[in-house]
Design a protein around this motif. Structure first.
Motif, PDB file in Angstrom:
ATOM      1  N   ASP A 296      35.552  32.435  35.974  1.00 22.06           N
ATOM      2  CA  ASP A 296      36.855  32.900  35.496  1.00 22.06           C
ATOM      3  C   ASP A 296      37.794  31.751  35.139  1.00 22.06           C
ATOM      4  O   ASP A 296      38.536  31.819  34.154  1.00 22.06           O
ATOM      5  CB  ASP A 296      37.507  33.834  36.513  1.00 22.06           C
ATOM      6  CG  ASP A 296      37.739  33.170  37.869  1.00 22.06           C
ATOM      7  OD1 ASP A 296      37.144  32.109  38.121  1.00 22.06           O
ATOM      8  OD2 ASP A 296      38.515  33.734  38.676  1.00 22.06           O
TER       9      ASP A 296
ATOM     10  N   ILE B 276      31.590  36.665  34.843  1.00 24.11           N
ATOM     11  CA  ILE B 276      33.055  36.671  34.835  1.00 24.11           C
ATOM     12  C   ILE B 276      33.596  36.183  36.171  1.00 24.11           C
ATOM     13  O   ILE B 276      34.522  35.366  36.241  1.00 24.11           O
ATOM     14  CB  ILE B 276      33.589  38.088  34.524  1.00 24.11           C
ATOM     15  CG1 ILE B 276      33.266  38.486  33.084  1.00 24.11           C
ATOM     16  CG2 ILE B 276      35.106  38.141  34.740  1.00 24.11           C
ATOM     17  CD1 ILE B 276      33.649  39.910  32.748  1.00 24.11           C
ATOM     18  N   TYR B 277      33.006  36.691  37.262  1.00 22.35           N
ATOM     19  CA  TYR B 277      33.480  36.323  38.604  1.00 22.35           C
ATOM     20  C   TYR B 277      33.278  34.829  38.878  1.00 22.35           C
ATOM     21  O   TYR B 277      34.133  34.170  39.465  1.00 22.35           O
ATOM     22  CB  TYR B 277      32.749  37.160  39.649  1.00 22.35           C
ATOM     23  CG  TYR B 277      33.241  36.932  41.066  1.00 22.35           C
ATOM     24  CD1 TYR B 277      34.412  37.561  41.506  1.00 22.35           C
ATOM     25  CD2 TYR B 277      32.550  36.104  41.940  1.00 22.35           C
ATOM     26  CE1 TYR B 277      34.876  37.347  42.801  1.00 22.35           C
ATOM     27  CE2 TYR B 277      33.009  35.891  43.228  1.00 22.35           C
ATOM     28  CZ  TYR B 277      34.171  36.509  43.655  1.00 22.35           C
ATOM     29  OH  TYR B 277      34.634  36.304  44.930  1.00 22.35           O
TER      30      TYR B 277
ATOM     31  N   LEU C  72      40.939  39.137  34.489  1.00 15.96           N
ATOM     32  CA  LEU C  72      39.483  39.099  34.335  1.00 15.96           C
ATOM     33  C   LEU C  72      38.765  39.792  35.491  1.00 15.96           C
ATOM     34  O   LEU C  72      37.682  40.353  35.308  1.00 15.96           O
ATOM     35  CB  LEU C  72      39.000  37.648  34.228  1.00 15.96           C
ATOM     36  CG  LEU C  72      39.199  36.957  32.879  1.00 15.96           C
ATOM     37  CD1 LEU C  72      38.836  35.478  32.982  1.00 15.96           C
ATOM     38  CD2 LEU C  72      38.356  37.635  31.790  1.00 15.96           C
TER      39      LEU C  72
ATOM     40  N   LYS D  23      43.012  34.853  34.856  1.00 16.27           N
ATOM     41  CA  LYS D  23      41.997  35.001  35.906  1.00 16.27           C
ATOM     42  C   LYS D  23      42.201  36.305  36.676  1.00 16.27           C
ATOM     43  O   LYS D  23      41.224  36.984  37.041  1.00 16.27           O
ATOM     44  CB  LYS D  23      42.056  33.807  36.859  1.00 16.27           C
ATOM     45  CG  LYS D  23      41.570  32.504  36.232  1.00 16.27           C
ATOM     46  CD  LYS D  23      41.986  31.285  37.032  1.00 16.27           C
ATOM     47  CE  LYS D  23      41.396  31.270  38.418  1.00 16.27           C
ATOM     48  NZ  LYS D  23      41.750  30.020  39.136  1.00 16.27           N
TER      49      LYS D  23
END
Length: 446
Positions: A340, A336-337, A361, A358
């Motif tokens: 994003d 995810i990081y 997230l 973003k």
């Protein structure tokens, strides 16, 4: 399922059960994923309308489906105790119960849908799309519940690859139907977000026909004579399944509905915020299919061992599942990081929606870590048929701790709408901690 003698054998068997369940869950959620993504391409109003519709439907579906999930530990424990002759009766009564519950849901929806939508401060187009998305989807509720009941039967016997294959066959149908009904292709009318509901209903019917055929004609399921020797409804068996299923269903409902409640609170913000929130929660929920699948596999494995009074084996499966889930959650957080921006651009072409997605997230990284603990713990406890305390813990963690703290963060700090995500993190973490203590307590008793 079969008995194992070592950790290595357990790991091999657990992964054999888990992998098809994971593919099945990802496939099922992919339908909602493509509903959301493809609706977003039709317009922000369509994305927001499907978001609101999903926020009403998903808690109801997952809650009722949780009730039907009672069949999994029942069949698993009967198999573990070598009482296979009692399985057909449990499945048949579960089928009757699933149809009855589908009818009840449709009747309630008929009377409550308009009042619920009227309570929300929505733009007229968004409200209309949400309503007719749900109306279209409702035509597939009965086959959806039948499918999930039969899936619990098949999975509990350890044949999880069967439902995986069915879902993999159904997913392309859903995508093509979305393409046709959302954008008006292949000679179909362009319905926008409403078309996503039509596509889902079509997919539910086809999946149901396939799984009924498999249960009827394919061994070893055909040997149980589920459809060839039907018995009349037996309400005592319904009650026995409901005693296990209702706490499971409400525990799941309390967890899932907190996400829906947050989406409804988000309706106080503009359409871009609703769309960004839905995009982020949709992707994070897609990753949640990993711990959820581990949870379902643990219910089968722990239920099988607990039914045969092999408590040491049940305990080993429990902690094996938790370790796997946490490891996968760490990988998911890194993904995810790192990605994003590409993820956000899958849902929208609008810059403001992309940037807000973003932002949301980032918070999803932390609450999916909490889910990696909580979901497997719930699955293990269901395997023990320990469901009542779990229900109470879920309500307190999510609704007494999580949602109020989110409201405070959102309205009385600088977090703004992201404050609700802080509440999700707090609620899920509290739930995971209490479930861990409960599982340890149950295993000590045994």
């Amino acid at each position: 399922m079969y008995k194992t003698d070592s950790i290595q054998q357990k790991m091999k068997l657990f992964l054999l059960i888990l992998f098809p369940i994971l593919i099945t869950q990802l496939g099922m959620y992919a339908m909602n994923f493509f509903d959301t993504v493809m609706s977003g391409k039709a317009g922000a109003e369509d994305l927001a309308g499907v978001a609101i519709g999903s926020s009403l439907w998903v808690p109801i579906f997952t809650g009722v489906n949780g009730i039907l999930m009672a069949l999994s530990p029942i069949v698993a424990q009967l198999s573990g105790a070598d009482k296979k002759e009692d399985v057909p009766h449990a499945v048949q009564q579960g089928l009757y119960l699933s149809i009855a519950m589908a009818v009840i849901v449709m009747i309630i929806g008929y009377f409550l849908l308009d009042p619920l939508l009227a309570m929300m401060d929505l733009e007229q187009d968004v409200r209309s799309i949400a309503k007719f998305y749900l109306v279209a989807l409702s035509t597939g509720i009965i086959p959806l519940f039948i499918f999930n009941l039969l899936r619990c039967f098949i999975d509990a016997l350890g044949h999880t690859r069967i439902t995986m294959i069915i879902i993999l066959l159904s997913l392309p149908i859903n995508i093509v139907s979305n393409y046709a009904f959302i954008f008006g292709k292949l000679g179909m009318p362009a319905l926008g977000g409403v078309g996503a509901g039509v596509a889902s209903a079509i997919t539910y019917w086809i999946s149901c026909f396939i799984i009924v055929g498999v249960t009827w004609k394919v061994r070893p399921f055909a040997s149980y004579s589920i459809f060839t020797q039907m018995k009349k409804p037996y309400f005592k068996t319904w009650w026995e399944q409901l005693k296990i299923g209702v706490p499971i269903g409400f525990a799941i409902f309390f967890e899932v509905s907190i996400f829906a409640a947050v989406t409804l609170f988000m309706s106080a913000y503009d359409t871009a915020t609703i769309a960004a929130h839905q995009a982020a929660i949709n992707f994070a929920s897609f990753l949640y299919m990993i711990p959820l699948s581990i949870s379902m596999a643990l219910t089968i494995a722990v239920g099988f061992e607990a039914g045969g009074n092999r408590d040491r084996d049940a305990r080993q499966y429990s902690f094996m599942g938790i370790i796997i889930a946490v490891g996968m959650a760490i990988l998911g957080g890194v993904a995810i990081y790192a990605f994003d921006d590409p993820v956000a651009r899958m849902y929208s072409d609008q810059t403001v929606v992309i940037e807000m997605t973003k932002h949301f997230l980032f918070y999803a990284i932390f609450f999916q870590l909490a889910d990696a603990f909580g979901a497997p713990l719930q699955g293990a406890l269901r395997g023990y048929k320990d469901v009542n305390i779990t229900l109470v813990m879920a309500f307190i963690s999510y609704w007494i701790i999580g949602l109020p703290s989110g409201y405070l963060f959102a309205n009385f700090t600088s977090f703004g709408p992201a404050g609700y995500w802080m509440g999700l993190i707090i609620g899920l973490s509290a739930g995971a901690l209490t479930l861990l203590f409960r599982l340890i307590s149950i295993q000590k008793q045994k």
